[in-house]
Design an enzyme around this catalytic site. Structure first.
Site, PDB file in Angstrom:
ATOM      1  CG  HIS A   1     -12.722 105.642 -44.105  1.00  0.00           C
ATOM      2  ND1 HIS A   1     -13.058 104.055 -44.143  1.00  0.00           N
ATOM      3  CD2 HIS A   1     -12.098 106.084 -45.186  1.00  0.00           C
ATOM      4  CE1 HIS A   1     -12.867 104.066 -45.371  1.00  0.00           C
ATOM      5  NE2 HIS A   1     -12.468 104.812 -46.008  1.00  0.00           N
TER       6      HIS A   1
ATOM      7  CB  SER B   1     -18.989 102.131 -41.960  1.00  0.00           C
ATOM      8  OG  SER B   1     -18.118 102.543 -42.756  1.00  0.00           O
TER       9      SER B   1
ATOM     10  CB  ALA C   1     -22.106  95.136 -42.445  1.00  0.00           C
TER      11      ALA C   1
ATOM     12  CB  ALA D   1      -9.444  96.091 -44.362  1.00  0.00           C
TER      13      ALA D   1
END
Length: 472
Positions: A371, A388, A390, A426
């Site tokens: 990530h 990612s 967006a 998130a």
């Protein structure tokens, strides 16, 4: 690939709005099973007499013999019971679907004409009313084809609906292969029609019922008197009608047999129920064919390949990026026991998470490290994945002030140095301020606690991505 064919998901928590005609809150569908003259009997070339659904409790088949009492009970259905039901439904102008056994219809031309004169739908109930569980697929197909031919000869038109009843595992597939039926009723799995995805084509299923069914008068776990049947029908109607008022209209099926419901001590329960249902507004009494054609017109089958049907390359191409830069998760998920329950966002998410959770710590850490930093170097270089990019933009992380950017850079550096992987959250669940607050809080957590939290956030990000890709 291991695929599980049963569909345990159905419509899920939110069913479609059936959109019944005239904004009806419930569709009530009456089936009259016409089996008399098509049951097991040595006169019909069968090895033994009938033993199912009669007034004889615990009846057994008589090999190589006619069973006079059993035959006469079935004869009652044709001679008296049918006409009593016919008078009731025509008087109240209730449309009916007949599940007609082809050989029974052929042996009852006057009853068949009465059905047609009343504009009842006559669906096929097979060639003979017998058990098909031990038939070969070829033998069952031959009987199905013979039933269609005989039905067409007797009624003048081929049947558009099919219900075997005592079916085999091949029955629904054979109906789909035949290709000429608007619906098959060999299912008890829902209160609404649904499309069954088949190799040959999408087959519409209009489910039937074994509970709101007069067969319960002839089984140990059943009704002993008409008022019990009426109460059960009324309660079923009330529950479904209330759901319709709440915006989720359903279908209520009622199954009747001429030799059972056609008895004087039972028919009044049906009359009372029909009068009760007719006293409500927005009730659609319909034939099964009417329901099927409404569903075809207003709820056509979804097109496109479902996840559980995809070959490996297609599956990984579609879902390999759900867990950031970790296609191995999709590859392993593809080998699980997938089925229709995994063709939704929640279902497929569960399968992917199983793989992620089953991996050892070292491998899960590779997912965490895949990530990007929040508003870090990859974002500045515009090298984020589309997902990612967006996601970070949704929280305004692509438009930081100088002070905000400096705060993120400081926190990213400190967090990665302490935990060995980037801060993961998130972002679509949080505001910019909430993200910064979580950053500060989680920076202070111990390694095990924070690793577990980061894994939960990775799973949440995957779920949100799937919700953009698949139906809920």
């Amino acid at each position: 690939m291991t695929r599980y064919p049963r569909n345990l998901r159905g419509y899920g928590a939110t069913v479609p709005d059936a959109g019944w005609p005239d904004n009806s809150r419930i569709a009530v569908q009456i089936v009259v099973n016409y089996e008399e003259g098509g049951e097991n009997c040595t006169l019909h070339g069968d090895a033994a007499s009938e033993a199912f659904l009669s007034e004889i409790v615990g009846a057994s088949a008589w090999p190589d013999q006619r069973h006079w009492n059993m035959e006469s009970i079935y004869d009652y259905g044709a001679r008296a019971g049918f006409w009593r039901l016919h008078r009731l439904f025509t008087e109240l102008e209730i449309p009916v679907t007949v599940f007609g056994v082809a050989t029974a219809l052929a042996r009852s031309p006057e009853q068949t004409r009465a059905m047609q004169d009343a504009d009842w739908e006559i669906a096929s109930h097979g060639l003979k009313w017998i058990e098909y569980k031990d038939y070969t697929k070829a033998a069952e197909r031959a009987d199905m084809e013979a039933a269609i031919r005989l039905h067409t000869e007797v009624t003048g038109t081929r049947p558009r609906g099919w219900y075997t009843g005592r079916c085999s595992e091949n029955t629904v597939a054979l109906v789909a292969e035949e290709g000429g039926f608007d619906y098959v009723a060999d299912s008890y799995s829902d209160d609404l029609p649904y499309w069954h995805r088949m190799k040959y084509h999408n087959q519409l299923v209009v489910p039937y019922t074994l509970d709101a069914n007069d067969m319960r008068f002839a089984t140990p776990q059943g009704f002993n008197a008409g008022d019990q049947f009426f109460t059960y029908l009324k309660d079923s109607f009330d529950a479904l009608y209330a759901e319709g008022v709440a915006g989720q209209p359903k279908m209520m099926s009622i199954g009747l047999h001429c030799r059972l419901a056609g008895r004087p001590g039972r028919v009044m329960a049906i009359r009372r129920f029909l009068e009760y249902a007719r006293s409500h507004e927005a009730v659609w009494f319909a034939r099964r064919l009417d329901i099927a054609r409404h569903w075809q017109a207003n709820h056509p089958p979804q097109q496109g390949e479902e996840p559980s049907e995809m070959e490996l390359d297609t599956f990984v191409k579609a879902f390999g990026g759900v867990f950031e830069h970790s296609p191995w998760i999709a590859e392993a998920a593809h080998e699980l026991e997938l089925g229709p329950a995994h063709d939704s966002a929640v279902g497929l998410h569960n399968a992917l998470c199983r793989v992620f959770r089953a991996a050892n710590l070292s491998r899960r850490l590779t997912v965490l490290r895949a990530h990007p930093d929040l508003s870090g170097k990859l974002a500045a270089a515009k090298r984020l994945t589309k997902a990612s990019q967006a996601e970070q933009a949704s929280a305004g992380l692509d438009a930081l002030t100088d002070d905000e950017r400096a705060a993120f850079e400081r926190l990213n550096t400190a967090y990665t140095a302490k935990h060995g992987f980037p801060f993961i959250i998130a972002v679509r669940d949080h505001s910019k301020a909430a993200i910064l607050a979580a950053f500060e809080r989680r920076l202070e957590q111990d390694q095990d606690t924070e690793c577990a939290e980061a894994c939960r956030q990775v799973e949440r990000i995957a779920e949100l991505r799937l919700r953009d890709m698949l139906p809920q």
